[in-house]
Scaffold this motif. Sequence first.
Motif, PDB file in Angstrom:
ATOM      1  N   SER A 238       0.830  -1.208   0.000  1.00 34.63           N
ATOM      2  CA  SER A 238       0.000   0.000   0.000  1.00 34.63           C
ATOM      3  C   SER A 238       0.862   1.255   0.000  1.00 34.63           C
ATOM      4  O   SER A 238       0.551   2.231  -0.695  1.00 34.63           O
ATOM      5  CB  SER A 238      -0.919   0.010   1.219  1.00 34.63           C
ATOM      6  OG  SER A 238      -1.793  -1.086   1.193  1.00 34.63           O
ATOM      7  N   THR A 239       1.933   1.232   0.765  1.00 34.47           N
ATOM      8  CA  THR A 239       2.853   2.371   0.785  1.00 34.47           C
ATOM      9  C   THR A 239       3.452   2.592  -0.593  1.00 34.47           C
ATOM     10  O   THR A 239       3.503   3.728  -1.092  1.00 34.47           O
ATOM     11  CB  THR A 239       3.970   2.145   1.824  1.00 34.47           C
ATOM     12  OG1 THR A 239       3.371   1.970   3.105  1.00 34.47           O
ATOM     13  CG2 THR A 239       4.930   3.315   1.871  1.00 34.47           C
ATOM     14  N   ASN A 240       3.864   1.523  -1.235  1.00 31.00           N
ATOM     15  CA  ASN A 240       4.425   1.613  -2.589  1.00 31.00           C
ATOM     16  C   ASN A 240       3.403   2.192  -3.561  1.00 31.00           C
ATOM     17  O   ASN A 240       3.713   3.085  -4.356  1.00 31.00           O
ATOM     18  CB  ASN A 240       4.884   0.223  -3.038  1.00 31.00           C
ATOM     19  CG  ASN A 240       5.648   0.244  -4.333  1.00 31.00           C
ATOM     20  OD1 ASN A 240       5.531   1.138  -5.151  1.00 31.00           O
ATOM     21  ND2 ASN A 240       6.446  -0.782  -4.531  1.00 31.00           N
ATOM     22  N   THR A 241       2.174   1.722  -3.486  1.00 33.43           N
ATOM     23  CA  THR A 241       1.116   2.189  -4.393  1.00 33.43           C
ATOM     24  C   THR A 241       0.847   3.676  -4.206  1.00 33.43           C
ATOM     25  O   THR A 241       0.735   4.431  -5.176  1.00 33.43           O
ATOM     26  CB  THR A 241      -0.170   1.377  -4.158  1.00 33.43           C
ATOM     27  OG1 THR A 241       0.102   0.000  -4.391  1.00 33.43           O
ATOM     28  CG2 THR A 241      -1.289   1.849  -5.061  1.00 33.43           C
ATOM     29  N   ILE A 242       0.741   4.113  -2.961  1.00 31.14           N
ATOM     30  CA  ILE A 242       0.464   5.527  -2.701  1.00 31.14           C
ATOM     31  C   ILE A 242       1.622   6.395  -3.179  1.00 31.14           C
ATOM     32  O   ILE A 242       1.411   7.446  -3.791  1.00 31.14           O
ATOM     33  CB  ILE A 242       0.160   5.753  -1.207  1.00 31.14           C
ATOM     34  CG1 ILE A 242      -1.243   5.234  -0.906  1.00 31.14           C
ATOM     35  CG2 ILE A 242       0.283   7.213  -0.834  1.00 31.14           C
ATOM     36  CD1 ILE A 242      -1.678   5.387   0.519  1.00 31.14           C
ATOM     37  N   ILE A 243       2.839   5.971  -2.919  1.00 30.40           N
ATOM     38  CA  ILE A 243       3.992   6.756  -3.369  1.00 30.40           C
ATOM     39  C   ILE A 243       3.978   6.898  -4.882  1.00 30.40           C
ATOM     40  O   ILE A 243       4.141   7.999  -5.413  1.00 30.40           O
ATOM     41  CB  ILE A 243       5.312   6.115  -2.886  1.00 30.40           C
ATOM     42  CG1 ILE A 243       5.475   6.325  -1.389  1.00 30.40           C
ATOM     43  CG2 ILE A 243       6.509   6.695  -3.641  1.00 30.40           C
ATOM     44  CD1 ILE A 243       6.641   5.562  -0.789  1.00 30.40           C
ATOM     45  N   GLN A 244       3.768   5.802  -5.586  1.00 33.88           N
ATOM     46  CA  GLN A 244       3.815   5.867  -7.047  1.00 33.88           C
ATOM     47  C   GLN A 244       2.634   6.632  -7.630  1.00 33.88           C
ATOM     48  O   GLN A 244       2.717   7.128  -8.751  1.00 33.88           O
ATOM     49  CB  GLN A 244       3.891   4.457  -7.626  1.00 33.88           C
ATOM     50  CG  GLN A 244       5.224   3.819  -7.305  1.00 33.88           C
ATOM     51  CD  GLN A 244       5.526   2.625  -8.167  1.00 33.88           C
ATOM     52  OE1 GLN A 244       5.157   2.584  -9.326  1.00 33.88           O
ATOM     53  NE2 GLN A 244       6.198   1.660  -7.603  1.00 33.88           N
ATOM     54  N   THR A 245       1.558   6.736  -6.868  1.00 34.16           N
ATOM     55  CA  THR A 245       0.401   7.492  -7.345  1.00 34.16           C
ATOM     56  C   THR A 245       0.545   8.990  -7.085  1.00 34.16           C
ATOM     57  O   THR A 245       0.192   9.806  -7.933  1.00 34.16           O
ATOM     58  CB  THR A 245      -0.879   6.977  -6.660  1.00 34.16           C
ATOM     59  OG1 THR A 245      -1.018   5.587  -6.938  1.00 34.16           O
ATOM     60  CG2 THR A 245      -2.104   7.724  -7.158  1.00 34.16           C
ATOM     61  N   LEU A 246       1.070   9.359  -5.932  1.00 34.14           N
ATOM     62  CA  LEU A 246       1.058  10.757  -5.522  1.00 34.14           C
ATOM     63  C   LEU A 246       2.297  11.557  -5.912  1.00 34.14           C
ATOM     64  O   LEU A 246       2.211  12.773  -6.055  1.00 34.14           O
ATOM     65  CB  LEU A 246       0.879  10.855  -4.001  1.00 34.14           C
ATOM     66  CG  LEU A 246      -0.450  10.346  -3.451  1.00 34.14           C
ATOM     67  CD1 LEU A 246      -0.485  10.505  -1.945  1.00 34.14           C
ATOM     68  CD2 LEU A 246      -1.610  11.061  -4.091  1.00 34.14           C
TER      69      LEU A 246
END
Length: 183
Positions: A104-112
Amino acid sequence: LLLLSVTSVLGASYTTLLPMVAGSTLKGGPHTLGILMAAAGCGALGGALYLAGRTSIVGLGGVIGRSTLGLGAALMGLRFAPNVWLASPLLFVTGMSWMVQMGSTNTIIQTLVDHDKLGRVMSLYAMAFFGGMPLGALIEGWIADQIGPLNTFMCAGIAVCSAGLLYLRALPAIRTASRPLYI
């Protein structure tokens, strides 16, 4: 990234202590260690499948907080597991929680993160993720020599839960700052 660093150092290095727990605490051998590691691996697979089934990034901030609390609680629960049959479900939760928090941390970083800064931020992510586990193994191994592996799990679980609670306390401000980026 700070939360990932804390959980990587204190939560993800649990595998370092599992051979000692399997042999001396649970009075088992290689088969016992295999069962414990398989339980954590199945939990990680379940966490990955959960993330793969999500259709939106919305709500992942709360998922990160809850999975961090789950990781800490499972580590604390390991302190009181008298046999492999009670330790295995706790390790399932540990593996699942760690995978969900990390993914989830990886996903949020790559999205934001802006695309022109993504490489730099992902290098910080990789440093927090890959650098935290060996450091945590060293620290937790030393602590386990002093107070025992089960008490080390308890201390790590308390620290991970504390970090998760601090994150959840800051989450409303994080959501306010990141909401325009979602839109």
